[in-house]
Design a protein around this motif. Structure first.
Motif, mmCIF file in Angstrom:
data_model
loop_
_atom_site.group_PDB
_atom_site.id
_atom_site.type_symbol
_atom_site.label_atom_id
_atom_site.label_comp_id
_atom_site.label_asym_id
_atom_site.label_seq_id
_atom_site.Cartn_x
_atom_site.Cartn_y
_atom_site.Cartn_z
ATOM 1 N N ARG A 74 20.326 -14.705 -0.561
ATOM 2 C CA ARG A 74 21.083 -14.479 0.673
ATOM 3 C C ARG A 74 21.081 -15.731 1.547
ATOM 4 O O ARG A 74 22.113 -16.119 2.093
ATOM 5 C CB ARG A 74 20.478 -13.295 1.447
ATOM 6 C CG ARG A 74 21.291 -12.872 2.667
ATOM 7 C CD ARG A 74 20.524 -11.897 3.526
ATOM 8 N NE ARG A 74 19.320 -12.498 4.102
ATOM 9 C CZ ARG A 74 19.340 -13.304 5.171
ATOM 10 N NH1 ARG A 74 20.482 -13.612 5.764
ATOM 11 N NH2 ARG A 74 18.218 -13.814 5.636
ATOM 12 N N SER A 78 24.347 -17.918 2.622
ATOM 13 C CA SER A 78 24.720 -18.057 4.030
ATOM 14 C C SER A 78 24.779 -19.517 4.455
ATOM 15 O O SER A 78 25.594 -19.897 5.293
ATOM 16 C CB SER A 78 23.730 -17.296 4.917
ATOM 17 O OG SER A 78 22.439 -17.877 4.842
ATOM 18 N N ARG A 90 29.981 -16.716 10.695
ATOM 19 C CA ARG A 90 28.877 -16.215 9.865
ATOM 20 C C ARG A 90 27.539 -16.851 10.230
ATOM 21 O O ARG A 90 26.588 -16.773 9.469
ATOM 22 C CB ARG A 90 29.179 -16.473 8.384
ATOM 23 C CG ARG A 90 30.374 -15.685 7.856
ATOM 24 C CD ARG A 90 30.662 -16.067 6.412
ATOM 25 N NE ARG A 90 29.494 -15.886 5.555
ATOM 26 C CZ ARG A 90 29.183 -14.748 4.933
ATOM 27 N NH1 ARG A 90 29.956 -13.688 5.085
ATOM 28 N NH2 ARG A 90 28.118 -14.666 4.170
ATOM 29 N N ASN A 91 27.479 -17.491 11.392
ATOM 30 C CA ASN A 91 26.269 -18.231 11.752
ATOM 31 C C ASN A 91 25.653 -17.646 13.020
ATOM 32 O O ASN A 91 26.159 -17.855 14.125
ATOM 33 C CB ASN A 91 26.613 -19.712 11.958
ATOM 34 C CG ASN A 91 25.383 -20.586 11.987
ATOM 35 O OD1 ASN A 91 24.446 -20.290 12.710
ATOM 36 N ND2 ASN A 91 25.403 -21.664 11.222
#
Length: 310
Positions: A235, A239, A291-292
């Motif tokens: 994951r 990411s 996504r951060n």
């Protein structure tokens, strides 16, 4: 030998986007919105990273460089083109034209090299996590970043010098919306074989080399990820690499589209230039933010919100 009297060109006239007559208002609004969003998004990213000490890491240091590049790339051609669309002068001085060519290739090459450095940073972070900070220390990061800017300045200086050592003594009408090498050298009253060959070689060699280096980094990353037995490791790897992969695809995808065509059309070249100069600089901040969680938290802090507990 007989002497020929030439009237040297002191300025150029930009015609704008080919076949765009009748769409000036739509283009003006579209380019203005994209440009303002680019400035706002990248300034927010840059300010948030500077303001949050937790983001003073190699990855975000390079992201700051990318934000500066995106602002610069979008500022090369859009402000001048907006004045043309607004009905103001289409004239650009010789120095202004030289500046557009120099900074276009300088910042474009720097961005290409920076994506390569960012891929190396992700490779070290995932494949050598225990040695990441010693390897990617502040001195190394500064040298890598400075290297991208300095190398690209030489690249741009060579291309710009070759372009403007040619004599321009005939038409000064550039059939494009900003000064670029090929639309400009068409107006030269001398043999352009050397500049066209050097330009094609350099413009092709830089992205191909960078792409191969990025590809090799991700092959090593994929190999390391496949050997991980932890779902958490998978994951984290996903990411930390997803955003970079997306922006790399947006950068190299259009390049591949052009170089796989034997004779790319003017419409295709214009679309690729608009995508690279207008669309991509606006999308990059959104891609790195969506996504951060760390960047989102820094942006909340920047606007006076509370930092979430870690």
């Amino acid at each position: 030998m007989g002497l020929v009297n030439y009237t040297l060109v002191t300025h150029f006239i930009l015609l704008g986007i080919p076949d765009a007559d009748g769409f000036h208002i739509i283009l003006f609004i579209t380019f203005l919105v994209f440009y303002l969003c680019t400035l706002l998004g990248n300034l927010l990213i840059f300010s948030a990273i500077l303001a949050d000490p937790r983001l003073h890491t190699p990855m975000y240091f390079f992201l700051c460089n990318l934000a500066v590049l995106d602002i610069g790339i979008s500022s090369i051609s859009i402000p001048k083109y907006l004045t043309i669309l607004w009905g103001q002068s289409r004239v650009i001085s010789l120095v202004g034209c030289m500046s557009q060519i120099f900074f276009g290739h300088f910042l474009g090459s720097t961005e290409c090299l920076l994506y390569t450095v960012m891929a190396y940073d992700r490779y070290v972070a995932i494949c050598h996590p225990l040695r990441y900070l010693p390897i990617m220390n502040r001195r190394v990061c500064a040298l890598l970043a400075a290297g991208t800017w300095i190398t690209s300045s030489f690249h741009a200086t060579i291309l710009t010098s070759l372009t403007f050592t040619l004599p321009y003594c005939g038409s000064n009408v550039v059939d494009y919306f900003f000064c670029d090498i090929f639309p400009v050298v068409k107006l030269a009253c001398a043999d352009t074989y050397v500049i066209e060959t050097v330009t094609l070689t350099n413009i092709g060699l830089v992205p191909i080399t960078c792409f191969l280096l990025i590809l090799s980094s991700y092959i090593r990353i994929i190999y390391s990820v496949l050997n991980m037995y932890s779902a958490e490791g998978w994951r984290k790897a996903a990411s930390t690499c997803t955003s970079h992969l997306v922006v790399v695809t947006l950068f190299f995808g259009p390049c591949a589209l052009v170089y796989t065509q034997a004779l790319p059309s003017k419409v295709l070249m214009t679309a690729v230039q608009i995508f690279g100069n207008v669309v991509t600089p606006m999308l990059n901040p959104a891609i790195y933010t969506l996504r951060n969680k760390e960047v989102k938290a820094a942006l909340k802090k920047l606007r006076g919100g509370q930092m979430p507990a870690r």
